[in-house]
Design a protein around this motif. Sequence first.
Motif, PDB file in Angstrom:
ATOM      1  N   ALA A  93       1.058 -62.050   9.784  1.00 34.36           N
ATOM      2  CA  ALA A  93      -0.166 -62.053  10.634  1.00 34.36           C
ATOM      3  C   ALA A  93       0.276 -62.502  11.985  1.00 34.36           C
ATOM      4  CB  ALA A  93      -1.383 -62.835  10.035  1.00 34.36           C
ATOM      5  N   ILE A  94       0.993 -63.533  12.246  1.00 35.46           N
ATOM      6  CA  ILE A  94       1.377 -64.045  13.545  1.00 35.46           C
ATOM      7  C   ILE A  94       2.404 -62.978  14.092  1.00 35.46           C
ATOM      8  CG2 ILE A  94       2.733 -65.516  14.748  1.00 35.46           C
ATOM      9  CD1 ILE A  94       2.041 -67.771  12.785  1.00 35.46           C
ATOM     10  N   VAL A  95       3.347 -62.527  13.265  1.00 33.32           N
ATOM     11  CA  VAL A  95       4.451 -61.541  13.694  1.00 33.32           C
ATOM     12  C   VAL A  95       3.813 -60.246  14.226  1.00 33.32           C
ATOM     13  CG1 VAL A  95       6.562 -60.217  13.298  1.00 33.32           C
ATOM     14  CG2 VAL A  95       6.250 -63.062  12.785  1.00 33.32           C
ATOM     15  N   ASN A  96       2.754 -60.036  13.489  1.00 31.01           N
ATOM     16  CA  ASN A  96       2.153 -58.561  13.674  1.00 31.01           C
ATOM     17  C   ASN A  96       1.732 -58.303  15.278  1.00 31.01           C
ATOM     18  OD1 ASN A  96       1.244 -56.260  12.234  1.00 31.01           O
ATOM     19  ND2 ASN A  96      -0.870 -56.734  13.053  1.00 31.01           N
ATOM     20  N   ASP A  97       1.371 -59.358  15.942  1.00 31.70           N
ATOM     21  CA  ASP A  97       0.826 -58.902  17.136  1.00 31.70           C
ATOM     22  C   ASP A  97       2.073 -59.046  18.060  1.00 31.70           C
ATOM     23  OD1 ASP A  97      -1.765 -58.776  16.394  1.00 31.70           O
ATOM     24  OD2 ASP A  97      -2.153 -60.702  16.714  1.00 31.70           O
ATOM     25  N   TRP A  98       3.522 -59.413  17.730  1.00 31.15           N
ATOM     26  CA  TRP A  98       4.556 -59.431  18.652  1.00 31.15           C
ATOM     27  C   TRP A  98       5.085 -58.102  19.037  1.00 31.15           C
ATOM     28  CZ3 TRP A  98       8.155 -63.975  16.603  1.00 31.15           C
ATOM     29  CH2 TRP A  98       7.402 -64.992  16.532  1.00 31.15           C
ATOM     30  N   ASN A  99       5.755 -58.048  20.216  1.00 31.79           N
ATOM     31  CA  ASN A  99       6.302 -56.709  20.587  1.00 31.79           C
ATOM     32  C   ASN A  99       7.569 -56.264  19.567  1.00 31.79           C
ATOM     33  OD1 ASN A  99       4.861 -56.672  23.080  1.00 31.79           O
ATOM     34  ND2 ASN A  99       6.553 -57.730  24.172  1.00 31.79           N
ATOM     35  N   ALA A 100       7.792 -55.231  19.893  1.00 38.04           N
ATOM     36  CA  ALA A 100       8.834 -54.367  18.759  1.00 38.04           C
ATOM     37  C   ALA A 100       9.976 -55.292  18.472  1.00 38.04           C
ATOM     38  CB  ALA A 100       9.287 -53.090  19.159  1.00 38.04           C
ATOM     39  N   MET A 101      10.774 -55.791  19.545  1.00 33.52           N
ATOM     40  CA  MET A 101      12.242 -56.512  19.434  1.00 33.52           C
ATOM     41  C   MET A 101      12.072 -58.007  18.684  1.00 33.52           C
ATOM     42  SD  MET A 101      15.253 -55.771  19.513  1.00 33.52           S
ATOM     43  CE  MET A 101      15.648 -56.736  18.006  1.00 33.52           C
ATOM     44  N   PRO A 102      11.157 -58.651  19.170  1.00 33.08           N
ATOM     45  CA  PRO A 102      11.188 -60.061  18.317  1.00 33.08           C
ATOM     46  C   PRO A 102      10.437 -59.765  17.123  1.00 33.08           C
ATOM     47  CG  PRO A 102       9.502 -59.767  20.236  1.00 33.08           C
ATOM     48  CD  PRO A 102      10.455 -58.606  20.452  1.00 33.08           C
ATOM     49  N   LYS A 103       9.539 -58.805  16.831  1.00 33.10           N
ATOM     50  CA  LYS A 103       9.033 -58.562  15.445  1.00 33.10           C
ATOM     51  C   LYS A 103      10.130 -58.078  14.573  1.00 33.10           C
ATOM     52  CE  LYS A 103       5.492 -55.979  13.027  1.00 33.10           C
ATOM     53  NZ  LYS A 103       4.304 -54.983  13.258  1.00 33.10           N
ATOM     54  N   LYS A 104      10.870 -57.539  15.079  1.00 34.27           N
ATOM     55  CA  LYS A 104      12.247 -57.020  14.236  1.00 34.27           C
ATOM     56  C   LYS A 104      13.248 -58.074  14.057  1.00 34.27           C
ATOM     57  CE  LYS A 104      15.491 -53.061  13.956  1.00 34.27           C
ATOM     58  NZ  LYS A 104      15.021 -52.448  12.874  1.00 34.27           N
ATOM     59  N   ALA A 105      13.498 -58.967  15.043  1.00 42.74           N
ATOM     60  CA  ALA A 105      14.349 -60.062  14.659  1.00 42.74           C
ATOM     61  C   ALA A 105      13.582 -61.068  13.671  1.00 42.74           C
ATOM     62  CB  ALA A 105      14.565 -60.590  16.124  1.00 42.74           C
ATOM     63  N   ALA A 106      12.416 -61.093  13.705  1.00 45.94           N
ATOM     64  CA  ALA A 106      11.484 -62.073  12.799  1.00 45.94           C
ATOM     65  C   ALA A 106      11.766 -61.347  11.458  1.00 45.94           C
ATOM     66  CB  ALA A 106      10.181 -62.141  13.042  1.00 45.94           C
ATOM     67  N   ASP A 107      11.577 -59.965  11.194  1.00 43.42           N
ATOM     68  CA  ASP A 107      11.556 -59.583   9.936  1.00 43.42           C
ATOM     69  C   ASP A 107      12.984 -59.504   9.628  1.00 43.42           C
ATOM     70  OD1 ASP A 107       8.793 -58.796  10.010  1.00 43.42           O
ATOM     71  OD2 ASP A 107       9.426 -56.620  10.712  1.00 43.42           O
ATOM     72  N   ARG A 108      13.991 -59.374  10.192  1.00 41.16           N
ATOM     73  CA  ARG A 108      15.290 -59.401   9.548  1.00 41.16           C
ATOM     74  C   ARG A 108      15.965 -60.810   9.248  1.00 41.16           C
ATOM     75  NH1 ARG A 108      18.711 -56.468  14.745  1.00 41.16           N
ATOM     76  NH2 ARG A 108      18.630 -54.473  13.881  1.00 41.16           N
ATOM     77  N   THR A 109      15.214 -61.691   9.994  1.00 41.92           N
ATOM     78  CA  THR A 109      15.764 -63.257   9.720  1.00 41.92           C
ATOM     79  C   THR A 109      14.916 -63.576   8.117  1.00 41.92           C
ATOM     80  OG1 THR A 109      15.783 -63.484  12.033  1.00 41.92           O
ATOM     81  CG2 THR A 109      15.801 -65.683  10.461  1.00 41.92           C
ATOM     82  N   ILE A 110      13.612 -62.890   8.348  1.00 41.38           N
ATOM     83  CA  ILE A 110      12.725 -63.400   6.878  1.00 41.38           C
ATOM     84  C   ILE A 110      13.461 -62.713   5.863  1.00 41.38           C
ATOM     85  CG2 ILE A 110      10.729 -63.006   5.920  1.00 41.38           C
ATOM     86  CD1 ILE A 110       9.312 -63.396   8.317  1.00 41.38           C
ATOM     87  N   GLU A 111      13.920 -61.529   5.940  1.00 42.55           N
ATOM     88  CA  GLU A 111      14.650 -60.728   4.862  1.00 42.55           C
ATOM     89  C   GLU A 111      15.912 -61.459   4.628  1.00 42.55           C
ATOM     90  OE1 GLU A 111      16.741 -56.434   4.195  1.00 42.55           O
ATOM     91  OE2 GLU A 111      15.440 -56.824   5.999  1.00 42.55           O
ATOM     92  N   GLN A 112      16.745 -62.160   5.361  1.00 44.89           N
ATOM     93  CA  GLN A 112      17.822 -62.952   5.096  1.00 44.89           C
ATOM     94  C   GLN A 112      17.735 -64.388   4.673  1.00 44.89           C
ATOM     95  OE1 GLN A 112      20.723 -62.309   8.266  1.00 44.89           O
ATOM     96  NE2 GLN A 112      22.461 -63.613   7.236  1.00 44.89           N
ATOM     97  N   TYR A 113      16.876 -64.927   5.265  1.00 43.23           N
ATOM     98  CA  TYR A 113      16.504 -66.286   4.936  1.00 43.23           C
ATOM     99  C   TYR A 113      15.459 -66.949   4.276  1.00 43.23           C
ATOM    100  CZ  TYR A 113      20.631 -66.648   7.996  1.00 43.23           C
ATOM    101  OH  TYR A 113      22.040 -66.587   8.457  1.00 43.23           O
TER     102      TYR A 113
END
Length: 232
Positions: free
Chosen positions: A41-61
């Motif tokens: 819910a937090i990340v959903n409102d972020w811009n494309a690049m930080p949202k992608k960085a967040a999704d990648r990091t969640i996927e990995q860790y």
Amino acid sequence: MEQEEKLKTAGIAMGSDFKLQTLGGGEKTTKTVEDIEKVKAIVNDWNAMPKKAADRTIEQYGPPNEATQSRLIWYNNGPWKRTIVYRDEIPHDFPEPHTDCIENYINYPVPPEMFSELAKFDGSLIVERTRGEVSSRCDMEAANIAALNLMNDIVTGKLSAEEARDKNSEAISAFMMNRPAPYAEKLQFEVSKEAKYDTDVVTAADEMAEQGVKKIKDTADTNNNSQDTNYH
């Protein structure tokens, strides 16, 4: 602030310094993880690049240990002491146009005489002398890995700042083209799990230091007397 209060504050600060240098425990990392639905819910409102960085990091860790509206924080994830993904981006054109939004930290005491050379190499490489840390901030973890590997090469005398800039460009280009890029894939040096603070040296006036020590003793005596009274 009155002098009495200033000296009391100095006494508390000296006591904290002594405790940390004697017993350790400077950073109390969060062990629990955040609810993934809250994070999404937090990340959903972020811009494309930080949202992608967040999704990648969640996927990995996995989910972060801490989450606020402006950042997600992981502790001791993979090779990292700390990882922060930021909502707010910083524009950066080296080695190619991008925005900095993910920062990876390691324990690494850098000699002060090397600070200028590292600053010449990459403005998004952050050296914290007192904490004994170095971090790199970029748009993806691989770019931070490359920057930190090259930081180590500069500190150990293998490369100059200019040579490291050239090698960084080569490593990132190879990584993006899906060619072998070991400098962007894994840290090429051992990283200590233990923090090594650079506490510098005491330069304050002796009189102030003596008064601060007295305040530590007075505070300790007051606490002990209070405990004795409560016991009886």
